[in-house]
Design an enzyme around this catalytic site. Structure first.
Site, PDB file in Angstrom:
ATOM      1  N   GLU A 106      -9.512   2.180  -3.842  1.00 37.81           N
ATOM      2  CA  GLU A 106     -10.539   1.133  -3.175  1.00 37.81           C
ATOM      3  C   GLU A 106     -11.393   0.655  -4.405  1.00 37.81           C
ATOM      4  OE1 GLU A 106     -12.454   2.825   0.128  1.00 37.81           O
ATOM      5  OE2 GLU A 106     -10.753   2.725   1.155  1.00 37.81           O
ATOM      6  N   CYS A 115      -3.363  -0.713  -1.453  1.00 31.96           N
ATOM      7  CA  CYS A 115      -3.060   0.217  -0.366  1.00 31.96           C
ATOM      8  C   CYS A 115      -1.993   1.301  -1.162  1.00 31.96           C
ATOM      9  CB  CYS A 115      -2.026  -0.410   0.677  1.00 31.96           C
ATOM     10  SG  CYS A 115      -2.941  -1.371   1.849  1.00 31.96           S
ATOM     11  N   GLU A 117       1.006   2.313  -0.079  1.00 36.33           N
ATOM     12  CA  GLU A 117       2.543   1.837  -0.372  1.00 36.33           C
ATOM     13  C   GLU A 117       2.645   0.999  -1.445  1.00 36.33           C
ATOM     14  OE1 GLU A 117       0.233   1.723   2.224  1.00 36.33           O
ATOM     15  OE2 GLU A 117       1.030   1.894   4.109  1.00 36.33           O
ATOM     16  N   CYS A 156      -0.137  -1.787   6.571  1.00 34.76           N
ATOM     17  CA  CYS A 156      -0.723  -2.993   6.816  1.00 34.76           C
ATOM     18  C   CYS A 156       0.155  -4.044   6.565  1.00 34.76           C
ATOM     19  CB  CYS A 156      -2.005  -3.462   6.191  1.00 34.76           C
ATOM     20  SG  CYS A 156      -1.338  -3.633   4.410  1.00 34.76           S
ATOM     21  N   CYS A 168       1.573  -4.953   3.211  1.00 35.80           N
ATOM     22  CA  CYS A 168       2.626  -3.926   2.677  1.00 35.80           C
ATOM     23  C   CYS A 168       3.830  -3.912   3.377  1.00 35.80           C
ATOM     24  CB  CYS A 168       1.948  -2.103   2.925  1.00 35.80           C
ATOM     25  SG  CYS A 168       0.545  -2.151   1.959  1.00 35.80           S
TER      26      CYS A 168
HETATM   27  N1  THU Z   1      -4.792   1.414   3.545  1.00 44.53           N
HETATM   28  C1  THU Z   1      -3.616   1.812   2.995  1.00 44.53           C
HETATM   29  O1  THU Z   1      -3.559   2.445   1.985  1.00 44.53           O
HETATM   30  N2  THU Z   1      -2.218   1.449   3.617  1.00 44.53           N
HETATM   31  C2  THU Z   1      -2.335   0.912   4.598  1.00 44.53           C
HETATM   32  O2  THU Z   1      -1.068   0.144   4.886  1.00 44.53           O
HETATM   33  C3  THU Z   1      -3.542   0.395   5.490  1.00 44.53           C
HETATM   34  C4  THU Z   1      -4.751   0.507   4.695  1.00 44.53           C
HETATM   35  C5  THU Z   1      -5.972   1.848   2.972  1.00 44.53           C
HETATM   36  C6  THU Z   1      -6.588   0.651   2.304  1.00 44.53           C
HETATM   37  C7  THU Z   1      -7.871   1.043   2.525  1.00 44.53           C
HETATM   38  O3  THU Z   1      -8.388   1.996   1.243  1.00 44.53           O
HETATM   39  C8  THU Z   1      -8.179   2.014   3.669  1.00 44.53           C
HETATM   40  O4  THU Z   1      -6.986   2.215   3.976  1.00 44.53           O
HETATM   41  C9  THU Z   1      -9.041   1.493   4.802  1.00 44.53           C
HETATM   42  O5  THU Z   1      -8.538   0.144   5.115  1.00 44.53           O
END
Ligand code: THU
Length: 141
Positions: free
Chosen positions: A47, A56, A58, A93, A96
């Site tokens: 983040e 993310c 992935e 998401c 990704c």
């Molecule tokens: N996040 C991921 O790492 N992968 C996803 O496909 C969905 C969201 C993370 C991004 C962020 O750091 C946290 O989850 C909340 O959205």
């Protein structure tokens, strides 16, 4: 895919949770990406105080792999949850899924969502991204 291989990927994805950098959401995600020739690349979410630069788990795994010359992938395992507690599946998401679409065959690429080695499900990219837009759409016909 063999159950032993799936369990190995779940272990690798869970091990990534400790590197997940989430001072803002506290939602920790780990991923383990398997190349077509059997190598693993792992990833966690990272983040950022400006929020939108957040990456993310992935995409971290994919970008690590592609930046080292990999272009062919067979599966990814994803785990995640608030404070790293795995109560439900952490589905990828849309961004990704689109990155997967760039490098993976939607009919064969496997997405393993897990909360533990005892509880997981396997989906194809086509199942989780129907009618996806990919490199084929831009190919000369
Ligand atoms: N996040 C991921 O790492 N992968 C996803 O496909 C969905 C969201 C993370 C991004 C962020 O750091 C946290 O989850 C909340 O959205």
């Amino acid at each position: 895919m063999e159950q032993k291989r799936i369990e190995e990927m779940i272990d690798l994805a869970i091990a990534q949770l400790k590197y997940s950098y989430t001072p803002y959401s506290g939602f920790k995600v780990g991923a383990a990406l398997l190349t077509a020739d059997g190598k693993f690349y792992t990833g966690c979410n990272i983040e950022n105080a400006a929020y939108s630069p957040t990456n993310c788990a992935e995409r971290t795994a994919f970008f690590k792999a592609v930046s080292e010359g990999e272009r062919a992938f067979s599966a990814i395992c994803i785990v995640g949850g608030k404070d790293g507690v795995l109560t439900e599946y952490a589905a990828p998401c849309g961004v990704c899924r689109q990155v997967m679409m760039e490098f993976c065959n939607p009919d064969t690429f496997q997405i393993i969502l897990a909360t533990s080695k005892e509880r997981y499900d396997v989906f194809t990219l086509r199942e989780i991204l129907p009618m996806g837009f990919g490199p084929d759409n831009l190919a000369e016909k």
